[in-house]
Write an enzyme that holds these catalytic residues in place. Structure first.
Site, PDB file in Angstrom:
ATOM      1  N   ILE A   1    -112.170  24.957  14.266  1.00 22.64           N
ATOM      2  CA  ILE A   1    -111.778  23.998  13.424  1.00 22.64           C
ATOM      3  C   ILE A   1    -111.987  22.519  13.847  1.00 22.64           C
ATOM      4  O   ILE A   1    -112.613  21.628  13.293  1.00 22.64           O
ATOM      5  CB  ILE A   1    -110.372  24.360  12.944  1.00 22.64           C
ATOM      6  CG1 ILE A   1    -110.166  25.525  11.887  1.00 22.64           C
ATOM      7  CG2 ILE A   1    -109.820  23.031  12.177  1.00 22.64           C
ATOM      8  CD1 ILE A   1    -110.604  25.364  10.680  1.00 22.64           C
TER       9      ILE A   1
ATOM     10  N   GLN B   1    -115.489  21.945  13.937  1.00 18.49           N
ATOM     11  CA  GLN B   1    -116.197  21.371  12.817  1.00 18.49           C
ATOM     12  C   GLN B   1    -115.635  20.019  12.479  1.00 18.49           C
ATOM     13  O   GLN B   1    -116.346  19.145  12.031  1.00 18.49           O
ATOM     14  CB  GLN B   1    -116.117  22.375  11.767  1.00 18.49           C
ATOM     15  CG  GLN B   1    -116.216  21.870  10.395  1.00 18.49           C
ATOM     16  CD  GLN B   1    -117.630  21.516  10.028  1.00 18.49           C
ATOM     17  OE1 GLN B   1    -118.261  22.273  10.914  1.00 18.49           O
ATOM     18  NE2 GLN B   1    -118.100  20.846   9.381  1.00 18.49           N
ATOM     19  N   GLU B   2    -114.494  19.540  12.573  1.00 19.59           N
ATOM     20  CA  GLU B   2    -113.791  18.487  12.189  1.00 19.59           C
ATOM     21  C   GLU B   2    -114.171  17.269  13.023  1.00 19.59           C
ATOM     22  O   GLU B   2    -114.680  15.979  12.332  1.00 19.59           O
ATOM     23  CB  GLU B   2    -112.227  18.649  12.562  1.00 19.59           C
ATOM     24  CG  GLU B   2    -111.606  19.324  11.229  1.00 19.59           C
ATOM     25  CD  GLU B   2    -111.467  18.909  10.014  1.00 19.59           C
ATOM     26  OE1 GLU B   2    -112.005  17.687   9.884  1.00 19.59           O
ATOM     27  OE2 GLU B   2    -111.131  19.540   9.121  1.00 19.59           O
ATOM     28  N   SER B   3    -114.336  17.195  14.398  1.00 19.52           N
ATOM     29  CA  SER B   3    -114.646  16.010  15.227  1.00 19.52           C
ATOM     30  C   SER B   3    -115.558  16.135  16.278  1.00 19.52           C
ATOM     31  O   SER B   3    -115.904  15.152  16.896  1.00 19.52           O
ATOM     32  CB  SER B   3    -113.311  15.766  15.651  1.00 19.52           C
ATOM     33  OG  SER B   3    -112.981  16.304  16.778  1.00 19.52           O
TER      34      SER B   3
ATOM     35  N   TYR C   1    -118.325  23.315   5.071  1.00 17.64           N
ATOM     36  CA  TYR C   1    -117.623  23.407   6.201  1.00 17.64           C
ATOM     37  C   TYR C   1    -116.875  25.034   6.376  1.00 17.64           C
ATOM     38  O   TYR C   1    -116.430  25.308   7.367  1.00 17.64           O
ATOM     39  CB  TYR C   1    -116.187  22.836   5.547  1.00 17.64           C
ATOM     40  CG  TYR C   1    -115.012  22.421   6.413  1.00 17.64           C
ATOM     41  CD1 TYR C   1    -114.929  21.361   7.362  1.00 17.64           C
ATOM     42  CD2 TYR C   1    -113.774  23.547   6.431  1.00 17.64           C
ATOM     43  CE1 TYR C   1    -113.603  21.275   8.085  1.00 17.64           C
ATOM     44  CE2 TYR C   1    -112.879  23.385   7.138  1.00 17.64           C
ATOM     45  CZ  TYR C   1    -112.622  22.392   8.070  1.00 17.64           C
ATOM     46  OH  TYR C   1    -111.549  22.158   8.990  1.00 17.64           O
TER      47      TYR C   1
END
Length: 680
Positions: free
Chosen positions: A524, A527-529, A633
Site C-alpha cells: 500500500i 503504491q501510495e507514495s 490501484y
C-alpha cells in the site's frame, strides 16, 4: 533602502537550507547519528570532521541571517571543502542582494554552474531587479530558456519599458492564453497590452474557454470582465452551464447557432453526461437538428456520452446505434468491453476485443480476457486456445499474468534480474560533487533541496548511471529517489531496488499489531507514495501511506494515538502507525477481503459499497471498477503484495481463495480454490 531590500528578500524563493539554522539544536542532536560510513569515505575525511563541518555550516548560516559578517567569514574559511559550501555562498548572496550587481551574480552563476543554485540565484536576482525597476539590468540577465512565472511576466514588462513593444506585446499574448491564473506580477504587462487595444474579443473568449475546459471556475468568473459587451451574457451562461449542466436542456435559451454558443452547448452536454448520459444523448440529438456542429466535435461529444452510457449500464440499449467510428475511439471501445463483461455477455465482449487495434489486443489485459471468454466455450478447440494464451502470458510480471498463472497452476514469473553493479561504480558516482551535496542535504533533512540537487545532477545520466544512482540512493535510505531513478533508466527487473523493504521494522511492528499482512501493508505504501515520507497529494493526503488529516485524526482517536498536528503525518513512524490502523479498519469493514479494503483505502468505503456486486466474478468486478485510478490501484497493490511476499520469503497467492469465494463463481474456468501456488 535596506528595509526595502529585506522586504524583497522575504518574497524571494530562498533555498530551504536557510531554515535549518532556526532549528539548529534539534537537527544537530539528530545529525550526530546520521553520517553514513560511505559519506565519510567519499569525503576522505574522518566522520568526526564531517560532523564538525555540519555544525560549522549551520552556525555559518545563522551568522549570515543575523548579519554577523566576521563570524561568518571565520566559519567559512574552514568549510571550503565541505560539500554544501556553495549553499553558504548562495545564502550570503541572497542576504546581501542590495550590494550585488550583474557581474557579481554572473560570477556566482559561472562558478557554480554545476549546481541548481546558479539558476535559483539568477531567478532571485531578476525578481529583485524587477521590484527595483532596474529594467536594463533585468534584460541583460534574463535567460529565455529558464524563468519563473513571475519573472516571465516581468520580462514582458521590461521589454515594454525598453520600447521593444512588439516583443513585449507578444510576450503578453503568450502569457494570457493559458488556462491557469497568472501571478500578480503579470498585471502591469497585461494592463499596457490592453491599453494598446491588443486584447481582442476572440482572445478574451479563448482564455475563458481554456479556463472552463480546465475547470478553473474562479479564473473564469474573473475573465468575464474582459469579455465584450455583446458576449458577456453568453460568458455568464457558460459558467452557469458548467455549474448546472441540466440548464443545457433548455434548448430555446441556446437556440442561436454561432461558434460560441456551440462551444457552450458541447461543454454543457459533456458535463451533463457525467450525471445523466441518457438525457445528454437526447439533448445532443435535439441540438444536432438545429445547429451546424463540426464533425470532429460531434464525434468527441458522442464518444464522451458513450463512455458514460457504458458506465451506466446502457439501460436503453443505445450504444449500438451511436454514430461513432468505434475503432477510432479506444476509450469508448474499452468502456464497452467492460460493460459486456459486467453483463456477462461473453460473445459481445469477444467481438469488441477483436475490434481493438492489434497492439492493444496483444496486451496481457485483453489477452487474459480473450482466454477467459474462450475458456467457457463448449468447443474444446476454444478451451485449448484459452489454455495456450494463459500459459503464454503467465511468463510475464503483471496483474493479468499472475491471474493467468493461478489458472494454469504455474508459479509466478517475477522476471527478477538484479543489476550487477560494482563497488567501484558506486564509489565513483557517490564521489561526484552533486551526489555529495545531495547526500549531505538528505542527511540534514533538507528534502526539497536534496531532491532538487539530485535531479539536477542526474538529469543527463545514462540508463546505466541512473541504475547506479538508484543503488546509491537506496543505500542512503532515500527509497523514493532510487525508485525514481529506476523508472528514468527504464530498468524494470531489479526488484530489490524497485520494491525495497523500506521501513521494514516499523511496518512489521504495526501490521502485527493490527493483524494485517506485512506484504500488503508495505505494498500500500509503495503504491501510495513510493516511500516518500513528506509526500502530499493535490487532495491533501500526506506521508508514506497518504492519509488525509481528518482520517488520521479520527483513526488516532479510535486507537488512542497522540495526534496534535497534521505535520505528524510526515513522520514515517506515525504515518505507518495510523495508516496500518486505518487499513485494518477497512479490512474489518469488508469481511477481511483485501481487494475491497484496498479499493476502499483509495476511493473510500462509501463508493466501494455502491460498486459492490456479488453477482459478478471477482476478476470482472476489479476490471469494471468505475474509477480508472482505483482499478489500477487495486491491481498494482495486489501484484506489489505478491512481490513483497516473495521478498519476505513468503509463499502467497496474489488473490486468496477466500477472496474469490466472496464473489460469484461462473461456470467458465477460474483460479483453483483449493490452492494457488506462488513462486518462492
Amino acid at each position: 533602502m535596506l528595509d526595502a531590500a529585506v522586504v524583497i528578500l522575504n518574497q524571494l524563493v530562498v533555498t530551504a537550507s536557510l531554515r535549518v539554522s532556526l532549528i539548529f539544536g534539534l537537527i544537530f542532536g539528530l545529525m550526530l547519528a546520521s553520517l553514513s560510513p560511505a559519506q565519510a569515505e567519499a569525503t576522505n575525511v574522518p566522520a568526526s570532521s564531517v560532523i564538525e563541518q555540519r555544525s560549522d555550516y549551520l552556525e555559518a548560516l545563522s551568522a549570515i541571517k543575523s548579519r554577523q559578517k566576521n563570524k561568518y567569514r571565520r566559519l567559512r574559511a574552514n568549510l571550503t571543502d565541505y560539500p554544501l559550501y556553495p549553499y553558504l555562498e548562495y545564502t550570503d548572496k541572497i542576504y546581501s542582494l542590495i550590494r550585488q550587481n550583474n557581474d557579481s551574480i554572473q560570477g556566482f552563476i559561472d562558478q557554480w554552474a554545476d549546481t541548481p543554485l546558479a539558476d535559483q540565484l539568477r531567478q532571485n536576482w531578476l525578481y529583485y531587479l524587477a521590484k527595483h525597476h532596474r529594467w536594463n539590468e533585468f534584460l541583460a540577465m534574463y535567460d529565455l530558456n529558464s524563468s519563473t512565472s513571475s519573472n516571465a511576466c516581468f520580462y514582458g514588462y521590461a521589454l515594454y519599458k525598453a520600447d521593444r513593444l512588439p516583443e513585449a506585446y507578444s510576450q503578453a499574448q503568450t502569457l494570457w492564453l493559458v488556462s491557469r491564473s497568472q501571478p500578480a506580477e503579470c498585471d502591469p504587462l497585461f494592463k499596457v497590452w490592453r491599453d494598446a487595444d491588443l486584447l481582442t474579443d476572440d482572445m478574451a473568449w479563448q482564455r475563458l474557454q481554456l479556463a472552463m475546459t480546465d475547470n478553473k471556475i474562479t479564473l473564469a468568473r474573473y475573465l468575464v470582465r474582459f469579455i465584450g459587451r455583446a458576449d458577456k451574457s453568453l460568458a455568464r451562461s457558460y459558467i452557469d452551464v458548467h455549474r448546472r449542466p441540466e440548464l443545457i436542456r433548455q434548448t430555446r435559451r441556446f437556440s442561436a447557432d454561432n461558434r460560441r454558443q456551440r462551444q457552450i452547448i458541447l461543454h454543457g452536454i459533456k458535463r451533463l453526461a457525467r450525471r445523466d448520459a441518457i438525457a445528454a444523448l437526447a439533448t445532443m440529438q435535439d441540438y444536432q437538428a438545429s445547429h451546424e456542429f463540426d464533425t470532429a466535435e460531434i464525434e468527441s461529444t458522442l464518444t464522451s456520452i458513450g463512455i458514460r452510457l457504458s458506465r451506466a449500464g446502457d439501460p436503453d440499449a443505445q450504444l449500438d446505434s451511436l454514430p461513432v467510428t468505434l475503432t477510432d475511439q479506444t476509450q469508448l471501445l474499452e468502456a464497452r468491453i467492460r460493460l459486456a463483461l459486467q453483463q456477462l455477455d461473453w460473445g459481445q465482449a469477444l467481438v469488441l476485443i477483436n475490434r481493438l487495434e492489434p497492439a492493444s489486443q496483444q496486451t496481457t489485459r485483453w489477452q487474459y480476457w480473450r482466454a477467459r471468454i474462450l475458456a467457457g466455450s463448449s468447443d474444446s478447440r476454444d478451451r485449448a486456445s484459452a489454455n495456450q494464451i494463459y500459459t503464454q502470458i503467465s511468463s510475464q510480471r503483471d496483474f493479468y499474468s499472475f491471474l493467468a498463472a493461478d489458472i494454469v497452476g504455474s508459479p509466478y514469473d517475477y522476471e527478477d534480474q538484479p543489476t550487477p553493479i560494482s563497488d567501484e561504480e558506486v564509489s565513483n558516482l557517490q564521489a561526484m560533487p552533486g551526489m555529495r551535496r545531495a547526500e549531505e542535504l538528505f542527511a540534514l533533512n533538507e528534502l526539497s533541496s536534496a531532491r532538487r540537487e539530485w535531479r539536477f545532477t542526474t538529469r543527463e545520466f545514462s540508463p546505466r548511471e541512473q541504475q547506479i544512482a538508484a543503488r546509491v540512493t537506496q543505500g542512503w535510505g532515500q527509497y523514493h529517489q532510487s525508485i525514481r531513478a529506476m523508472i528514468d533508466a527504464k530498468a524494470w527487473d531489479d526488484l530489490a531496488i524497485r520494491f525495497p523493504l523500506a521501513y521494514h521494522d516499523s511496518f512489521k511492528l504495526n501490521t502485527q499489531a493490527q493483524n494485517i499482512s506485512l506484504p500488503w501493508g508495505i505494498a500500500i505504501a509503495r503504491q501510495e507514495s513510493a516511500f516518500m515520507p513528506d509526500a502530499r497529494s493535490g487532495a491533501g493526503a500526506m506521508g508514506l501511506m497518504q492519509l488525509m488529516p481528518a482520517t488520521a485524526k479520527q483513526t488516532a482517536q479510535r486507537h488512542g494515538v497522540k495526534y496534535t498536528s497534521r505535520q505528524q503525518l510526515i513522520d514515517p513512524e506515525t504515518n505507518i502507525q495510523l495508516g496500518t490502523a486505518y487499513l485494518s479498519s477497512m479490512l474489518q469493514l469488508f469481511n477481511n477481503n483485501r481487494i475491497l479494503a484496498s479499493a476502499a483505502y483509495n476511493a473510500g468505503p462509501t463508493r466501494v459499497r455502491g460498486w459492490l456486486n456479488p453477482e459478478l466474478p471477482l476478476d470482472i468486478w476489479i476490471e469494471t471498477i468505475p474509477f480508472k485510478e482505483t482499478r489500477n490501484y487495486v491491481q498494482n497493490v495486489l501484484m506489489f503484495t505478491s512481490i513483497y511476499a516473495r521478498r519476505l520469503n513468503q509463499t502467497l497467492p496474489m488473490i486468496d481463495p477466500s477472496e474469490w469465494r466472496d464473489f460469484y463463481q461462473p461456470e467458465v474456468s477460474t483460479p483453483a480454490l483449493e490452492s494457488t501456488p506462488g513462486k518462492s
